[in-house]
Design an enzyme around this catalytic site. Structure first.
Site, PDB file in Angstrom:
ATOM      1  NE  ARG A 196      -1.237  -8.389  -6.358  1.00 56.71           N
ATOM      2  CZ  ARG A 196      -0.988  -9.636  -6.684  1.00 56.71           C
ATOM      3  NH1 ARG A 196      -0.685 -10.498  -5.739  1.00 56.71           N
ATOM      4  NH2 ARG A 196      -1.047 -10.035  -7.910  1.00 56.71           N
ATOM      5  CG  ASN A 233       0.093  -2.542  -2.440  1.00 53.97           C
ATOM      6  OD1 ASN A 233      -0.631  -1.575  -2.579  1.00 53.97           O
ATOM      7  ND2 ASN A 233       0.153  -3.529  -3.309  1.00 53.97           N
ATOM      8  CB  SER A 259       2.616 -11.486  -9.260  1.00 64.71           C
ATOM      9  OG  SER A 259       1.959 -12.674  -8.896  1.00 64.71           O
TER      10      SER A 259
END
Lengths: 298, 156
Positions: free
Chosen positions: A232, A236, A228
């Site tokens: 992440r 992004n 994660s």
């Protein structure tokens, strides 16, 4: 800007291809042409060629930009640290102290054990990721066009849009989590944490039966940490980069669309300032939290 | 978006950067911050101590001032007392001197009076004798009556 000979999808694909160096197997085709007949160590000629190289290849652009940015960060902070005084601080020292204090506050806020590694680790993560993300604000074609003039055909300037970079850091953090978990709790304590919770019973037999269930749950949550963390940041930045690329395509669609695209690019860039800082901060904070969890039994 | 050796390269550079930050960046800056914090705390403490000392000194000065005032008024009272003593003394000695002068003057006056009286007596005697001589010239011999005249003169 998209060249006249490029299609939109070609333009996007070109922008998303790293400058890859590796062993290209013979007989690889690029746009219907065979580029090499034998196995060759070379820079990939196209995205397909880069894919053909497999694991034994390296993204020169990602490595170059991340190391350059890391060196800039270390140079500035080393300079500040070398001329550090306890008297009235100068501009650079003020800036460095401000960042250091901010990181220190964050670490003190979420990390309760004593570990001298965590704060410098957080500082490195925060500034390095911030600088790598900051490359996203450079207009998407600026550096690639310059490098094209220098004869380099692929140049992906934002290292944090390369999953290798984000996973590299996340794996580094994950190894530290494993190291400290085992160091603080012992192998038994760490394995116990993986297998004896969340379900437990006073009955020994039931407890043994719970072990596989617990292990599956806990193992997934353990593995989820680095995944994660890396995805992440990557997601992004990749999405942000993609939007910049899509906006850039608008410039080739006439003056009206160009002006509209310019306004969009400005707006997105301003909004992106928030995202790049936030993502760097989230990566740092989660690192601190994971390491804190590694230091405590729960 | 291929995962390849870049992953290892990034991991290694990450480790090197963290190590460098820890050794050459974080420690000196944090040390300086800590040192400055301590210096400021020391300075504040010193300031507080100075203020306290100043307060004490002020109090001491007030006490000294008070003592000095008391001493001054003591000295003043003493001086006043001494002055009135001196005045009293002077008055006494003046009175004595006056009396002495008075006595001396009186005795001188008395002497003068006595002398004048003696003189007068002699003059009166001579006058009386001359008067009597004039009266008696015709009848009395001066030589014959000298004894009586002398006796008279003595009785006056």
């Amino acid at each position: 800007m998209a060249g006249d000979t490029l299609t939109s999808s070609g333009y996007i694909k070109h922008h998303l291809t790293n400058l890859t160096f590796g062993k290209l197997p013979g007989g690889t085709y690029c746009e219907g042409e065979q580029v090499v007949t034998q196995d060759t160590w070379t820079v990939a000629h196209c995205a397909d060629a880069a894919k053909e190289m497999g694991f034994n290849a390296i993204h020169l652009d990602t490595m170059f930009w991340s190391i350059v940015l890391g060196v800039i960060f270390l140079y500035l902070f080393k300079k500040a640290a070398d001329s550090v005084t306890t008297g009235v601080p100068g501009g650079l020292q003020n800036f460095a102290e401000w960042i250091v204090e901010f990181i220190d506050q964050s670490v003190r806020g979420s990390f309760s054990a004593r570990n001298d590694l965590v704060a410098p680790l957080s500082l490195t993560i925060f500034i390095w990721i911030f600088l790598m993300n900051l490359m996203d604000l450079v207009p998407v074609d600026f550096i690639p066009e310059i490098s094209k003039l220098l004869g380099i055909h692929f140049m992906k300037v934002v290292p944090s849009t390369d999953p290798n970079a984000t996973f590299g850091m996340a794996i580094g953090v994950f190894l530290l989590v494993l190291y400290y978990s085992i160091k603080i709790k012992g192998v038994g304590g760490f394995l116990g944490e993986l297998t004896l919770q969340p379900f437990s019973s006073k009955n020994l037999l039931v407890n043994v039966l719970f072990i596989p269930v617990n292990f599956v749950l806990e193992f997934v949550s353990l593995i989820a940490k680095p995944v994660s963390l890396a995805l992440r940041l990557f997601g992004n930045m990749y999405a942000g980069e993609m939007i910049f690329i899509l906006i850039a395509i608008m410039y080739s669609a006439g003056i009206g669309m160009g002006i509209f695209g310019g306004a969009l690019q400005l707006g997105w860039a301003i909004f992106h300032i928030l995202i790049i800082t936030l993502q760097a901060f989230i990566f740092m904070t989660l690192t601190i939290v994971y390491l804190d969890m590694a230091h405590h039994e729960h | 978006m291929n995962i390849n050796l870049t992953l290892i390269g990034q991991l290694l550079s990450f480790v090197v950067f963290v190590w460098f930050t820890m050794k050459y960046v974080w420690t000196p800056i944090m040390g300086a911050l800590e040192k400055r914090r301590k210096e400021i705390a020391d300075g504040l403490a010193a300031g507080e101590r100075g203020q306290h000392e100043q307060e004490l000194a002020k109090q001491r000065a007030k006490e000294v001032l008070k003592e000095a005032k008391i001493q001054a008024s003591d000295i003043l009272a003493q001086a006043q007392k001494r002055a009135s003593e001196i005045v009293d003394d002077a008055k006494g000695s003046a009175r004595e001197e006056g009396e002495r002068i008075l006595v001396a003057a009186r005795s001188e006056i008395e002497q003068e009076v006595n002398r004048a009286r003696e003189h007068l007596r002699e003059r009166v005697a001579v006058l009386a004798v001359s008067g009597a001589e004039k009266i008696l010239r015709r009848e009395i011999n001066a030589d014959a009556h000298q004894q009586i005249v002398d006796q008279l003169a003595k009785e006056i």
